[in-house]
Design an enzyme around this catalytic site. Structure first.
Site, PDB file in Angstrom:
ATOM      1  N   THR A 118      51.906   5.653  73.472  1.00  0.00           N
ATOM      2  CA  THR A 118      51.505   6.640  74.602  1.00  0.00           C
ATOM      3  C   THR A 118      51.280   5.919  75.683  1.00  0.00           C
ATOM      4  OG1 THR A 118      50.628   8.544  75.393  1.00  0.00           O
ATOM      5  CG2 THR A 118      49.282   6.911  73.902  1.00  0.00           C
ATOM      6  N   GLU A 154      48.998  11.339  70.217  1.00  0.00           N
ATOM      7  CA  GLU A 154      47.899  11.538  69.240  1.00  0.00           C
ATOM      8  C   GLU A 154      48.023  12.596  68.219  1.00  0.00           C
ATOM      9  OE1 GLU A 154      48.034  11.132  72.456  1.00  0.00           O
ATOM     10  OE2 GLU A 154      46.513   9.591  73.136  1.00  0.00           O
ATOM     11  N   LYS A 168      38.049  16.925  92.755  1.00  0.00           N
ATOM     12  CA  LYS A 168      36.582  17.484  92.672  1.00  0.00           C
ATOM     13  C   LYS A 168      36.306  17.531  94.469  1.00  0.00           C
ATOM     14  CE  LYS A 168      32.261  16.882  90.612  1.00  0.00           C
ATOM     15  NZ  LYS A 168      31.543  16.052  89.752  1.00  0.00           N
ATOM     16  N   TRP A 214      35.120  21.838  91.012  1.00  0.00           N
ATOM     17  CA  TRP A 214      36.489  21.247  90.340  1.00  0.00           C
ATOM     18  C   TRP A 214      37.493  22.296  90.886  1.00  0.00           C
ATOM     19  CZ3 TRP A 214      36.341  16.732  88.669  1.00  0.00           C
ATOM     20  CH2 TRP A 214      35.156  16.309  88.090  1.00  0.00           C
TER      21      TRP A 214
HETATM   22  P1  ADP Z   1      51.659  10.717  78.282  1.00  0.00           P
HETATM   23  O1  ADP Z   1      51.757  11.738  79.064  1.00  0.00           O
HETATM   24  O2  ADP Z   1      50.054  10.359  78.377  1.00  0.00           O
HETATM   25  O3  ADP Z   1      52.470   9.508  77.957  1.00  0.00           O
HETATM   26  P2  ADP Z   1      51.791  12.576  75.851  1.00  0.00           P
HETATM   27  O4  ADP Z   1      53.185  12.642  75.997  1.00  0.00           O
HETATM   28  O5  ADP Z   1      51.312  12.509  74.526  1.00  0.00           O
HETATM   29  O6  ADP Z   1      51.111  11.270  76.679  1.00  0.00           O
HETATM   30  O7  ADP Z   1      51.227  13.918  76.689  1.00  0.00           O
HETATM   31  C1  ADP Z   1      50.158  14.568  76.261  1.00  0.00           C
HETATM   32  C2  ADP Z   1      49.517  15.180  77.538  1.00  0.00           C
HETATM   33  O8  ADP Z   1      50.342  16.026  77.894  1.00  0.00           O
HETATM   34  C3  ADP Z   1      48.510  16.035  77.025  1.00  0.00           C
HETATM   35  O9  ADP Z   1      47.084  15.497  77.002  1.00  0.00           O
HETATM   36  C4  ADP Z   1      48.323  16.959  78.309  1.00  0.00           C
HETATM   37  O10 ADP Z   1      47.686  16.496  79.386  1.00  0.00           O
HETATM   38  C5  ADP Z   1      49.789  17.360  78.681  1.00  0.00           C
HETATM   39  N1  ADP Z   1      50.449  18.490  77.999  1.00  0.00           N
HETATM   40  C6  ADP Z   1      50.933  18.520  77.009  1.00  0.00           C
HETATM   41  N2  ADP Z   1      51.681  19.925  76.699  1.00  0.00           N
HETATM   42  C7  ADP Z   1      51.064  20.598  77.820  1.00  0.00           C
HETATM   43  C8  ADP Z   1      51.080  21.937  77.916  1.00  0.00           C
HETATM   44  N3  ADP Z   1      51.842  22.798  77.511  1.00  0.00           N
HETATM   45  N4  ADP Z   1      50.656  22.406  79.162  1.00  0.00           N
HETATM   46  C9  ADP Z   1      49.740  21.414  79.803  1.00  0.00           C
HETATM   47  N5  ADP Z   1      49.655  20.196  79.787  1.00  0.00           N
HETATM   48  C10 ADP Z   1      50.305  19.759  78.753  1.00  0.00           C
END
Ligand code: ADP
Length: 535
Positions: free
Chosen positions: A181, A326, A434, A439
Site C-alpha cells: 500500500t 491492511e 485545521k 477541524w
Molecule cells: P492507499 O489509498 O493508502 O493506497 P488503500 O487502497 O488501502 O490504500 O486505501 C485505504 C483508504 O481509503 C482508507 O484508509 C480510507 O482513507 C479510504 N477509504 C476506503 N474506503 C472508503 C470509503 N468507503 N469512504 C471513505 N474513505 C474510504
C-alpha cells in the site's frame, strides 16, 4: 469439533467439484474468452506443478504484474496451492517503487502481462531476486527480449500435470498473498495475507448483509487484482461458484457498460471514479444495466449524489463499503436497517453515503484526543480495528510500530460514530483541514460539491493561512459543456455549512490528479494549487 484448516486451494476445489460448468468471462489483449471452473481448476493444477518444478518452495514469493483476467485468477490459487505467496504488484506505481517492492519481497518468479513486459524489461537489471519471467500473452510467440529465462504462460503451463494435488498440509496461518500500500512518504508498505485470513474474509463477503456474493451472481471486479486482491472478490466468487466477468487490460467506461449489458453482470465493484465515469458514459450512450443488483463501491467516500443517480435514474442499488489494504479490505458496509426503510429519501441517502457498520467478526474502537470517542455522531477520533483479517504488522518494515500498537490497527482515518454504530469517515488524518483550531472535513465539502449539477468531480485541499493556520480550497472539474462560477459553487454550499467551513476559493481544473487506483491524489493537487497561488 474438528479444527479443519482454512486453506485457499480448498476454495477452488469446491468450484471444480460443484460448479464445473460455471464460467469466467475473461477479456485479455486478444479478445474475450470463456473458461469454465473445471478448466480453470485443471490449468491451475498445471501451473502449481510447474511452479514446483521451477523450484518455488513454501514461503517463496511469486510476483504478478497483471490486469484482471483468468490467468491472474489461476495465480491467485496456484501459488498458494503449493504454499508459496502470490504477490500482486500495482502496475501503475513508479518504476522506482516497483523495483523496491520486488526486491523487498524477494520475488522469485514474475508473471507479467505482455503490455507490462516493456516496463519489466526496463528495470530488470535492478531486480535482485527474480529468476524467471513468464509473460501472459495470448499468442504463443514471446516478445523479442534480451532478458534470459523468459517463458510464455501458455507454453509453460502446458508442460504441467493437470492432476497435480494442492497441498493439504499447509499451516492456515502461513502467508499466502501479499500486497503493498502506498505510504504518504517513503516506500510502499507490504501486507501479508494468510490462508486463514483470506478464507474468513471471503466468507464475510458472502454474508447476506455484506456483499452477499452468491452462486447466482455474475460478478465484475473492476477494482484491479493488484489492488488488495480486487477486494478479495475473486476468492469469494470462486468459492461460492459465482460467474466472474474480468474486464482485462486498459478498459474504458464504454467497454465496462457493454460487458455489464452483454454478460448480465449482477455485481460490479470499483472505486467512485470508475462509477462517475460509467455514469457519464451511460448519459451519452444508453446501455442496459438493469441486471445489476449492486454497485459495490469503496476506496474513497461515495458521494450521495452518485448513489442517488444510480438508484433513481438507473434503478441500480448502490452498496457503499469501507476498508484498506491492511484490512483485506472489507471492514464496514453501509446498509439500511430493517426499521429504516420508511425514512425519507434524503435520510436514507445520508445513511447510505456513510461507511456503515462493522462486518461480523471484526472489532472497532474510535480514539479521540481524550480517549475513546462517544458514539454520538459528533465526537471525532481515529478508527482502530482488529480481527482475523486485519494485519498485525507491515512486512519487514519499521513503520509497523506506529500503525499497530496495543493490538489494534490504527487506520489513520478519522470518523464519527452514531448511537447505533454507523461510522462516517470524516477524513484521513493527514487530509483534515485545521482552521483556527477547528477541524474541517474535506470529504463533507467534496460530497456536497459533487451534488452540484454542473460539477463532475471535486476535491478540497488545505492551503496554509497566516491567520487560520489552514483554509480549504475547492478544486472542481465541471461536466462537459456545463457552466458554473465560484459564486455559484459557493452558493450551493452555503445552506449546508457553517460560514467558516466554506472554501476560500474555487479553482477550476480540467482534471484532478489521481492515484494509481483512481483516488484523488491530494498531495499532487496541493502542489498544483500552491503553484497556482505562487504564480
Ligand atoms: P492507499 O489509498 O493508502 O493506497 P488503500 O487502497 O488501502 O490504500 O486505501 C485505504 C483508504 O481509503 C482508507 O484508509 C480510507 O482513507 C479510504 N477509504 C476506503 N474506503 C472508503 C470509503 N468507503 N469512504 C471513505 N474513505 C474510504
Amino acid at each position: 469439533m474438528m479444527k479443519g484448516s482454512l486453506l485457499i486451494p480448498q476454495m477452488l476445489e469446491r468450484a471444480e467439484q460443484f460448479f464445473p460448468k460455471k464460467e469466467v468471462v475473461s477479456r485479455t489483449g486478444g479478445g474475450v474468452q470463456r473458461i469454465t471452473y473445471k478448466e480453470i481448476g485443471a490449468r491451475t493444477r498445471q501451473l502449481a506443478d510447474m511452479l514446483t518444478k521451477a523450484g518455488v518452495q513454501e514461503g517463496d514469493k511469486v510476483g504478478t504484474l497483471a490486469w484482471n483476467h483468468h490467468r491472474h485468477l489461476e495465480l491467485y490459487f496456484g501459488v498458494p496451492g503449493i504454499g508459496a505467496v502470490v504477490h500482486t504488484i500495482n502496475i501503475r506505481l513508479s518504476a522506482e517503487h516497483i523495483i523496491f517492492i520486488i526486491n523487498h519481497a524477494e520475488d522469485k518468479l514474475l508473471f507479467v502481462d505482455d503490455d507490462v513486459f516493456p516496463l519489466v524489461e526496463q528495470v530488470f537489471d535492478q531486480l535482485t531476486t527474480v529468476e524467471k519471467v513468464i509473460v501472459m500473452t495470448d499468442e504463443q510467440a514471446l516478445p523479442e527480449t534480451k532478458i534470459e529465462n523468459v517463458f510464455s504462460y501458455e507454453d509453460w503451463i502446458a508442460e504441467g500435470d493437470a492432476s497435480t494435488s494442492f497441498r493439504k498440509d499447509l499451516d492456515e496461518t502461513a502467508p499466502a498473498g501479499m500486497c503493498f500500500t502506498s505510504a504518504t512518504t517513503g516506500n510502499p508498505k507490504g501486507v501479508e495475507y494468510t490462508h486463514r485470513s483470506t478464507v474468513l474474509h471471503s466468507m464475510s463477503l458472502a454474508l447476506a448483509d455484506s456483499a452477499a456474493v452468491s452462486e447466482s451472481d455474475s460478478i465484475m471486479p473492476v477494482v484491479p487484482m493488484f489492488h488488495v486482491n480486487a477486494w478479495g472478490i475473486p476468492y469469494a466468487a470462486v468459492w461460492m461458484g459465482a460467474e466472474q466477468v474480468m474486464p482485462g487490460p486498459r478498459f474504458t467506461p464504454e467497454l465496462l457498460a457493454g460487458m455489464i449489458a452483454s454478460e448480465k453482470v449482477t455485481v460490479a465493484a470499483g472505486v467512485p471514479t470508475i462509477w462517475l465515469a460509467l455514469l457519464k458514459e451511460l448519459e451519452q450512450n444508453k446501455q442496459d444495466v438493469s441486471s445489476l443488483r449492486a454497485v459495490l463501491c469503496g476506496g474513497s467516500a461515495a458521494p450521495a449524489g452518485m448513489i442517488r443517480t444510480f438508484e433513481e435514474t438507473y434503478g441500480v442499488p448502490f452498496l457503499h463499503a469501507y476498508g484498506m489494504t491492511e484490512t483485506s479490505p472489507l471492514a464496514t458496509v453501509s446498509r439500511l436497517k430493517s426499521y429504516q426503510q420508511d425514512l425519507s429519501t434524503e435520510e436514507k441517502l445520508d445513511i447510505r453515503a456513510r461507511q456503515g457498520i462493522l462486518v461480523p467478526g471484526l472489532e472497532m474502537r474510535v480514539v479521540g484526543e481524550h480517549g475513546e470517542a462517544a458514539w454520538n455522531d459528533e465526537e471525532m477520533g481515529e478508527l482502530q480495528l482488529r480481527g482475523p483479517w486485519i494485519a498485525d504488522q507491515y512486512y519487514k518494515d519499521e513503520r509497523s510500530e506506529e500503525a499497530f500498537s496495543d493490538g489494534w490497527l490504527h487506520t489513520g482515518d478519522v470518523c464519527t460514530v452514531d448511537e447505533e454504530g454507523v461510522i462516517k469517515i470524516v477524513d484521513r488524518t493527514k487530509d483534515l483541514i485545521k482552521s483556527g483550531g477547528e477541524w474541517i472535513s474535506s470529504v463533507d465539502l467534496e460530497n456536497a460539491l459533487m451534488a452540484h449539477p454542473a460539477v463532475f468531480e471535486a476535491s478540497v485541499v488545505a492551503v496554509p493561512d497566516p491567520e487560520w493556520q489552514e483554509r480549504p480550497v475547492a478544486c472542481v472539474v465541471l461536466h462537459d459543456g456545463a457552466e458554473a462560477d465560484k459564486e455559484a459553487v459557493l452558493d450551493h454550499l452555503r445552506p449546508d455549512f457553517a460560514k467558516w467551513w466554506l472554501p476560500d476559493d474555487v479553482l477550476f481544473f480540467e482534471e484532478i490528479p489521481k492515484t494509481s487506483v483512481g483516488k484523488f491524489l491530494k498531495r499532487a493537487l496541493r502542489d498544483q494549487v500552491e503553484a497556482i497561488y505562487n504564480r
